[in-house]
Design an enzyme around this catalytic site. Structure first.
Site, PDB file in Angstrom:
ATOM      1  N   SER A  75       0.866  -1.149  -0.102  1.00  0.00           N
ATOM      2  CA  SER A  75       0.207  -0.151  -0.047  1.00  0.00           C
ATOM      3  C   SER A  75       0.786   1.201   0.011  1.00  0.00           C
ATOM      4  CB  SER A  75      -0.878   0.160   1.027  1.00  0.00           C
ATOM      5  OG  SER A  75      -0.400  -0.050   2.302  1.00  0.00           O
ATOM      6  N   GLU A 120       1.084   5.541   0.827  1.00  0.00           N
ATOM      7  CA  GLU A 120       0.354   6.930   1.505  1.00  0.00           C
ATOM      8  C   GLU A 120       0.593   7.925   0.573  1.00  0.00           C
ATOM      9  OE1 GLU A 120       0.474   6.515   5.837  1.00  0.00           O
ATOM     10  OE2 GLU A 120       0.845   8.719   5.849  1.00  0.00           O
ATOM     11  N   ALA A 135      -4.208  17.162  11.181  1.00  0.00           N
ATOM     12  CA  ALA A 135      -4.697  17.185  12.741  1.00  0.00           C
ATOM     13  C   ALA A 135      -5.942  18.296  12.843  1.00  0.00           C
ATOM     14  CB  ALA A 135      -3.609  17.314  13.550  1.00  0.00           C
ATOM     15  N   HIS A 160      -7.310   8.352   5.875  1.00  0.00           N
ATOM     16  CA  HIS A 160      -7.034   8.194   7.354  1.00  0.00           C
ATOM     17  C   HIS A 160      -8.041   9.281   7.993  1.00  0.00           C
ATOM     18  CE1 HIS A 160      -2.608   7.430   6.773  1.00  0.00           C
ATOM     19  NE2 HIS A 160      -3.500   7.061   5.649  1.00  0.00           N
ATOM     20  N   GLY A 169      -4.691  11.099  16.220  1.00  0.00           N
ATOM     21  CA  GLY A 169      -4.104  12.287  15.596  1.00  0.00           C
ATOM     22  C   GLY A 169      -3.506  13.080  16.674  1.00  0.00           C
ATOM     23  N   ASP A 170      -3.004  14.228  16.466  1.00  0.00           N
ATOM     24  CA  ASP A 170      -2.354  15.227  17.500  1.00  0.00           C
ATOM     25  C   ASP A 170      -3.027  16.695  17.485  1.00  0.00           C
ATOM     26  OD1 ASP A 170      -0.147  13.678  18.345  1.00  0.00           O
ATOM     27  OD2 ASP A 170       0.676  13.660  16.356  1.00  0.00           O
ATOM     28  N   TYR A 214       3.392   0.975  16.893  1.00  0.00           N
ATOM     29  CA  TYR A 214       4.403   1.931  16.919  1.00  0.00           C
ATOM     30  C   TYR A 214       5.575   0.896  17.297  1.00  0.00           C
ATOM     31  CZ  TYR A 214       1.415   5.871  16.444  1.00  0.00           C
ATOM     32  OH  TYR A 214       0.474   6.841  15.946  1.00  0.00           O
ATOM     33  N   HIS A 255       5.144   4.876  20.907  1.00  0.00           N
ATOM     34  CA  HIS A 255       4.769   6.180  20.601  1.00  0.00           C
ATOM     35  C   HIS A 255       5.155   7.091  21.596  1.00  0.00           C
ATOM     36  CE1 HIS A 255       1.640   9.374  20.861  1.00  0.00           C
ATOM     37  NE2 HIS A 255       1.730   9.169  19.545  1.00  0.00           N
ATOM     38  N   LYS A 309      -7.190  -1.320  20.738  1.00  0.00           N
ATOM     39  CA  LYS A 309      -7.559  -0.789  19.518  1.00  0.00           C
ATOM     40  C   LYS A 309      -8.055  -2.153  18.735  1.00  0.00           C
ATOM     41  CE  LYS A 309      -3.790   1.896  18.294  1.00  0.00           C
ATOM     42  NZ  LYS A 309      -3.175   2.921  17.887  1.00  0.00           N
ATOM     43  N   GLN A 329       4.341   3.050  12.113  1.00  0.00           N
ATOM     44  CA  GLN A 329       5.233   4.038  12.125  1.00  0.00           C
ATOM     45  C   GLN A 329       6.729   3.564  11.526  1.00  0.00           C
ATOM     46  OE1 GLN A 329       5.918   7.023  11.421  1.00  0.00           O
ATOM     47  NE2 GLN A 329       5.164   7.973  13.087  1.00  0.00           N
ATOM     48  N   GLN A 387      15.591  16.316   5.490  1.00  0.00           N
ATOM     49  CA  GLN A 387      14.095  16.011   5.699  1.00  0.00           C
ATOM     50  C   GLN A 387      13.805  14.877   6.579  1.00  0.00           C
ATOM     51  OE1 GLN A 387      11.864  14.423   2.335  1.00  0.00           O
ATOM     52  NE2 GLN A 387      10.409  16.207   2.464  1.00  0.00           N
ATOM     53  N   PHE A 392      11.869  14.925  10.012  1.00  0.00           N
ATOM     54  CA  PHE A 392      10.671  14.502  10.348  1.00  0.00           C
ATOM     55  C   PHE A 392      10.556  13.500  11.656  1.00  0.00           C
ATOM     56  CE2 PHE A 392       8.341  13.333   5.963  1.00  0.00           C
ATOM     57  CZ  PHE A 392       7.725  14.621   6.183  1.00  0.00           C
ATOM     58  N   HIS A 410       3.852  -0.908   3.574  1.00  0.00           N
ATOM     59  CA  HIS A 410       3.116   0.415   3.301  1.00  0.00           C
ATOM     60  C   HIS A 410       4.167   1.626   3.069  1.00  0.00           C
ATOM     61  CE1 HIS A 410      -0.101   3.284   4.028  1.00  0.00           C
ATOM     62  NE2 HIS A 410       0.553   4.163   4.424  1.00  0.00           N
TER      63      HIS A 410
HETATM   64  P1  FAD Z   1      -3.737   6.148  19.902  1.00  0.00           P
HETATM   65  O1  FAD Z   1      -3.567   4.905  19.487  1.00  0.00           O
HETATM   66  O2  FAD Z   1      -4.724   6.724  20.578  1.00  0.00           O
HETATM   67  O3  FAD Z   1      -2.477   6.560  20.970  1.00  0.00           O
HETATM   68  C1  FAD Z   1      -1.908   7.616  21.268  1.00  0.00           C
HETATM   69  C2  FAD Z   1      -0.940   7.659  22.669  1.00  0.00           C
HETATM   70  O4  FAD Z   1      -2.042   7.489  23.606  1.00  0.00           O
HETATM   71  C3  FAD Z   1      -0.174   6.519  22.901  1.00  0.00           C
HETATM   72  O5  FAD Z   1       0.826   6.673  23.616  1.00  0.00           O
HETATM   73  C4  FAD Z   1      -0.855   5.440  23.462  1.00  0.00           C
HETATM   74  O6  FAD Z   1      -0.054   4.338  24.393  1.00  0.00           O
HETATM   75  C5  FAD Z   1      -1.756   6.084  24.330  1.00  0.00           C
HETATM   76  N1  FAD Z   1      -3.108   5.433  24.626  1.00  0.00           N
HETATM   77  C6  FAD Z   1      -3.971   4.900  23.682  1.00  0.00           C
HETATM   78  N2  FAD Z   1      -5.040   4.550  23.982  1.00  0.00           N
HETATM   79  C7  FAD Z   1      -4.968   4.788  25.424  1.00  0.00           C
HETATM   80  C8  FAD Z   1      -6.115   4.641  26.381  1.00  0.00           C
HETATM   81  N3  FAD Z   1      -7.178   4.182  26.136  1.00  0.00           N
HETATM   82  N4  FAD Z   1      -5.710   5.283  27.598  1.00  0.00           N
HETATM   83  C9  FAD Z   1      -4.561   5.829  27.826  1.00  0.00           C
HETATM   84  N5  FAD Z   1      -3.674   5.970  26.823  1.00  0.00           N
HETATM   85  C10 FAD Z   1      -3.955   5.647  25.726  1.00  0.00           C
HETATM   86  N6  FAD Z   1      -1.699  11.982  11.956  1.00  0.00           N
HETATM   87  C11 FAD Z   1      -2.478  12.633  11.517  1.00  0.00           C
HETATM   88  O7  FAD Z   1      -2.595  13.828  12.040  1.00  0.00           O
HETATM   89  N7  FAD Z   1      -2.714  12.535  10.237  1.00  0.00           N
HETATM   90  C12 FAD Z   1      -2.645  11.179   9.710  1.00  0.00           C
HETATM   91  O8  FAD Z   1      -3.165  11.248   8.701  1.00  0.00           O
HETATM   92  C13 FAD Z   1      -1.776  10.453  10.293  1.00  0.00           C
HETATM   93  N8  FAD Z   1      -1.544   9.247   9.769  1.00  0.00           N
HETATM   94  C14 FAD Z   1      -0.613   8.176  10.469  1.00  0.00           C
HETATM   95  C15 FAD Z   1      -0.932   6.788   9.861  1.00  0.00           C
HETATM   96  C16 FAD Z   1       0.149   5.958  10.435  1.00  0.00           C
HETATM   97  C17 FAD Z   1       0.364   4.709   9.872  1.00  0.00           C
HETATM   98  C18 FAD Z   1       0.749   6.498  11.674  1.00  0.00           C
HETATM   99  C19 FAD Z   1       1.443   5.185  12.190  1.00  0.00           C
HETATM  100  C20 FAD Z   1       0.695   7.417  12.197  1.00  0.00           C
HETATM  101  C21 FAD Z   1      -0.231   8.540  11.563  1.00  0.00           C
HETATM  102  N9  FAD Z   1      -0.386   9.729  12.135  1.00  0.00           N
HETATM  103  C22 FAD Z   1      -1.271  10.748  11.672  1.00  0.00           C
HETATM  104  C23 FAD Z   1       0.170  10.027  13.269  1.00  0.00           C
HETATM  105  C24 FAD Z   1      -0.661   9.835  14.569  1.00  0.00           C
HETATM  106  O9  FAD Z   1      -1.846  10.519  14.445  1.00  0.00           O
HETATM  107  C25 FAD Z   1       0.117  10.253  16.028  1.00  0.00           C
HETATM  108  O10 FAD Z   1       1.347   9.327  16.289  1.00  0.00           O
HETATM  109  C26 FAD Z   1      -0.884  10.364  17.269  1.00  0.00           C
HETATM  110  O11 FAD Z   1       0.062  11.053  18.190  1.00  0.00           O
HETATM  111  C27 FAD Z   1      -1.165   8.993  17.873  1.00  0.00           C
HETATM  112  O12 FAD Z   1      -2.206   8.281  17.102  1.00  0.00           O
HETATM  113  P2  FAD Z   1      -2.960   7.049  17.266  1.00  0.00           P
HETATM  114  O13 FAD Z   1      -4.028   6.701  16.559  1.00  0.00           O
HETATM  115  O14 FAD Z   1      -1.481   6.129  17.269  1.00  0.00           O
HETATM  116  O15 FAD Z   1      -3.292   7.138  18.767  1.00  0.00           O
END
Ligand code: FAD
Length: 279
Positions: A10, A12, A47, A72, A103-104, A140, A144, A160, A171, A207, A211, A261
């Site tokens: 895949s 991106e 985000a 996404h 997201g962030d 991750y 993460h 999840k 990642q 870059q 990143f 990917h």
């Molecule tokens: P989560 O799975 O929610 O995790 C985030 C943090 O919270 C982790 O430290 C985890 O350990 C902790 N956590 C998770 N669940 C819980 C819980 N229930 N209670 C307490 N702590 C918890 N960002 C963008 O903005 N746009 C994109 O399109 C995008 N695409 C991405 C694609 C991929 C394949 C990857 C790997 C990352 C991408 N990101 C993107 C970055 C991502 O949004 C960030 O890394 C963000 O900080 C975490 O998202 P997540 O879905 O992994 O979050």
């Protein structure tokens, strides 16, 4: 790779900001389809919904060209209503795959909204749309950056999957041990879904270093030093990067990774060169 390929590939993209960018991306996508036949293209989401329109339009254009497109969707700062509506639009379009993320929060945007973590988004998608969508989540292997420990991060990943995710994309990383250890750890927690490694081609040293600092991906010392040693010699960085990422991909596939990917950064050549090398 050809029609006999058993591993999923895949690619991106991020949504282009201008009509010229959209046209350029369409050509990049056509080349990738012709040369490497990916299973699907995913499209990132800014985000806080900052690229919502761009993501929708890019997904629509890929989908209309007959290729599978996976938007996404990050939930931070969003309401359930907004997420429901976006998913409705995607369903209406015929989209069957979503990359579900937390997201962030952009700096200065202080509100989490109705979702705090990606597991809540996965559960909400299942609750609202049943099994219509294949749900991908993020993983991750090097932890993460905000997680309190590797163990906690793995538990959160498992949550999840338990909420209904079908597969995951990692990642990017340049250390295969981190990936294989991660797979062992999550499998020992009962996770059986495919976890596809995210691959970042190396085409520019500044870059990549920038990143990686921001997303917590580690550049091993030997790799950083070699890249720094090339200075501004872009041709050497590209040739070296191609060797390194080809080796990484081969090791991952040989070790059982279910596919790759590619973080293409909207460029065709680096991804095509690596995949051709894998043949
Ligand atoms: P989560 O799975 O929610 O995790 C985030 C943090 O919270 C982790 O430290 C985890 O350990 C902790 N956590 C998770 N669940 C819980 C819980 N229930 N209670 C307490 N702590 C918890 N960002 C963008 O903005 N746009 C994109 O399109 C995008 N695409 C991405 C694609 C991929 C394949 C990857 C790997 C990352 C991408 N990101 C993107 C970055 C991502 O949004 C960030 O890394 C963000 O900080 C975490 O998202 P997540 O879905 O992994 O979050």
């Amino acid at each position: 790779m050809d029609k006999k390929r058993s591993k999923e590939l895949s690619i991106e993209f991020f949504p282009p900001k201008t009509p010229e960018g959209a046209e350029k991306l369409r050509l990049v996508k056509d080349r990738l389809v012709k040369e490497v036949k990916p299973s699907f293209f995913s499209v990132t989401f800014g985000a806080g919904g900052s690229t919502q329109e761009g993501t929708l339009r890019t997904v629509e254009s890929i989908h209309q060209s007959g290729q599978e497109a996976a938007p996404h969707l990050s939930c931070v700062g969003s309401s359930k209503e907004n997420i429901y509506e976006l998913l409705r639009l995607y369903k209406e379009m015929g989209v069957r795959r979503i990359v579900a993320l937390r997201g962030d929060l952009p700096s200065g945007m202080g509100q989490y909204g109705e979702f705090h973590h990606a597991n809540e988004l996965v559960a909400y998608i299942r609750e609202s749309y049943g099994d219509w969508f294949h749900i991908e989540v993020a993983a991750y292997p090097e932890m993460h950056p905000q997680a309190s420990s590797v163990r906690a991060d793995i538990e959160h990943f498992v949550t999840k999957i338990q909420a209904g995710a079908n597969s995951a994309i990692t990642q990017y990383f340049y250390n295969t041990d981190a990936y294989f250890q991660y797979i062992e750890d999550v499998e020992s927690r009962g996770v059986k879904v495919p976890i596809v490694p995210g691959i970042m081609p190396i085409t520019s040293s500044s870059q990549l270093l920038r990143f990686s600092d921001s997303c917590g991906a580690e550049i091993p010392r030997w790799l950083r030093k070699r890249l720094e040693g090339f200075g501004d010699d872009i041709a050497s960085i590209k040739a070296f990067g191609l060797d390194v990422v080809t080796d990484l991909s081969l090791q991952l596939l040989a070790g059982g990774a279910p596919g790759l990917h590619f973080y293409s950064l909207n460029q065709a050549d680096p991804t095509i060169a690596i995949i051709k090398n894998l043949d």
